[in-house]
Design a protein around this motif. Structure first.
Motif, short mmCIF file in Angstrom:
data_model
loop_
_atom_site.label_atom_id
_atom_site.label_comp_id
_atom_site.label_asym_id
_atom_site.label_seq_id
_atom_site.Cartn_x
_atom_site.Cartn_y
_atom_site.Cartn_z
N ARG A 108 -8.54 5.85 -4.39
CA ARG A 108 -8.59 4.48 -3.87
C ARG A 108 -7.20 3.98 -3.47
O ARG A 108 -7.01 3.47 -2.36
N LEU A 109 -6.23 4.17 -4.37
CA LEU A 109 -4.88 3.63 -4.13
C LEU A 109 -4.19 4.28 -2.94
O LEU A 109 -3.40 3.64 -2.24
N LEU A 110 -4.50 5.56 -2.71
CA LEU A 110 -3.86 6.26 -1.59
C LEU A 110 -4.79 6.32 -0.37
O LEU A 110 -4.48 6.97 0.62
N ARG A 111 -5.94 5.68 -0.48
CA ARG A 111 -6.94 5.63 0.60
C ARG A 111 -7.27 7.05 1.11
O ARG A 111 -7.14 7.34 2.31
N PRO B 28 0.84 -1.22 0.00
CA PRO B 28 0.00 0.00 0.00
C PRO B 28 0.87 1.26 0.00
O PRO B 28 1.90 1.31 0.68
N VAL C 75 -2.37 3.55 -13.49
CA VAL C 75 -3.31 3.62 -12.36
C VAL C 75 -4.71 3.13 -12.68
O VAL C 75 -5.45 2.74 -11.77
N THR C 76 -5.10 3.14 -13.98
CA THR C 76 -6.47 2.70 -14.31
C THR C 76 -6.49 1.45 -15.19
O THR C 76 -7.55 0.85 -15.36
N ILE D 162 2.55 7.53 -8.35
CA ILE D 162 2.20 6.10 -8.25
C ILE D 162 2.77 5.34 -9.45
O ILE D 162 3.40 4.29 -9.31
N MET E 76 -9.11 6.45 -9.06
CA MET E 76 -8.12 5.42 -8.73
C MET E 76 -7.05 5.96 -7.77
O MET E 76 -6.58 5.25 -6.88
N VAL E 77 -6.68 7.22 -7.95
CA VAL E 77 -5.72 7.84 -7.04
C VAL E 77 -6.29 7.85 -5.62
O VAL E 77 -5.62 7.52 -4.64
N TRP F 296 5.54 2.26 -9.37
CA TRP F 296 5.27 0.95 -9.96
C TRP F 296 6.16 0.62 -11.15
O TRP F 296 6.49 -0.53 -11.38
#
Lengths: 184, 184
Positions: free
Chosen positions: B124-127, B20, B107-108, B145, B121-122, B149
Motif C-alpha cells: 500500500r505505502l509504495l503503491r 508518498p 509500517v503497521t 520505509i 502495508m508495504v 520515517w
C-alpha cells in the motif's frame, strides 16, 4: 585469528605437524568501543588485510563462534569473524574453523584448560621467552598450532591433492603433512 | 537490507517522511547453503556492492540481529549483517540499525504484526500491484520505509546539520525532513 571487535588476535605460525613450529608474527587489531559498528568492521578488515598482505598465508583458521556467552559479545565476535572469513575467502584461501575446546585440547590435551595453561603451552611449543600478551594473541597462536596439527584431517585442499595423487588407488590411512605457513 | 546467508533482502526506497514514497528497486541475494561460509560471505559482499553501485544510496539501514531464535540461523544473520555494515561503512555511508519490532510498528502500527500484514502495508505505502516476494524482499522495503520515517530522530548526519543550522538557538522540536534515497 581469534576474532573480536575490541581485540582481534592474529597469529602467524609456520610449520608442519610432527616438527618444531615457528612463530612468524603475532599481534592484536583493536577498534575503539565508542565507534560505530560499521566503522569498527572496516578497521578490522584493514588490519586483517595488512596481515594477509604481509605474510601471504596458505591457510586461515578462525575461532568458531558459539552463543552460550553474553549475547552482545557474541554478536561482535560473530561479526568480526565474518570479516575474517570474508577477507580470507576473497583471496581464495581455505578457511578452517576450530572451536575453543578443540584448540585447548590440541595444545594442552584438555578441552577445558585454563587460559594460563594455553599460554604456557603456546610459549613452550613455539619456544618463546614469555607467553604472548594479551590472551587474544596467545589464543590466535594456539589456534594456528591447532590448525597445523589438525589440518591433515580438516583441510580440503590437502584432501583433494591426496585424492588426486592416489588416483583410484586405496586411500592412504596416513594424512599428508606438507602444509605450512598458516595464519590464524 | 534484511541480512541473511541464504537470502539477503534488499530494498531501495526514495522519499521523505510525510510524502508518498517510491520503490526504486527490490531483490534478494542468495547463496548456496552447501557452499563454504567464507565463500557465501564473498557472494553476499559482491551482491551488496552491485546494489550500492547501481543505486548510490545516501543511507543504509540494516535489520538489527537478535539471538533469541535458532543459534545457527542467528550466527548466519549476524555474519551477513556484518558484511552489509562493512560495505556501507567502507563507502562512508551512514548505517542505521532497526529491530524487527521497530520496523513492524513503523509500517503497521504494531510491533507484533504478522508477515502478511507487513507485506500488505508495504504494498500500500509504495503503491505496488502485489506484495513483493519473498518475505525477505518485503521486509527489506519495510525497513527502508521505517528508516525514512524514523530517520529524523536517528540519523546523526541530519542531527549534525540541524544542530549547525540552529547554531546556539534553541532546537526546533520539528526534525528536519530533507533526506531521501535510502537503501535498506
Amino acid at each position: 585469528m581469534d576474532p573480536g571487535l575490541t581485540r582481534c588476535g592474529i597469529g602467524v605460525v609456520d610449520g608442519v605437524a610432527g616438527r618444531p613450529l615457528r612463530m612468524v608474527g603475532v599481534g592484536v587489531i583493536r577498534t575503539p568501543a565508542d565507534a560505530e559498528i560499521g566503522d569498527r568492521l572496516v578497521l578490522v578488515e584493514r588490519g586483517i588485510e595488512e596481515w594477509l598482505d604481509a605474510h601471504r598465508p596458505e591457510f586461515v583458521a578462525v575461532e568458531r563462534v558459539f552463543s552460550q556467552h553474553n549475547v552482545q559479545t557474541v554478536m561482535g565476535t560473530a561479526q568480526a569473524s565474518a570479516v575474517a572469513m570474508l577477507c580470507a575467502a576473497r583471496r581464495g584461501l581455505p578457511v578452517a574453523l576450530h572451536t575453543p575446546s578443540e584448540v585447548k585440547a590440541a595444545v594442552t590435551g584438555s578441552g577445558r584448560a585454563e587460559k594460563a595453561q594455553v599460554g604456557a603451552m603456546v610459549t613452550r611449543l613455539l619456544r618463546l621467552d614469555a607467553p604472548p600478551k594479551p590472551a587474544d594473541a596467545a589464543d590466535a597462536l594456539a589456534l594456528a598450532i591447532c590448525h597445523i596439527w589438525r589440518a591433515p584431517a580438516t583441510n580440503r585442499l590437502q584432501q583433494a591433492v591426496a585424492a588426486h595423487r592416489t588416483a583410484r588407488a586405496p586411500r592412504s590411512p596416513r594424512a599428508p603433512r606438507s602444509t605450512k605457513g598458516r595464519i590464524t
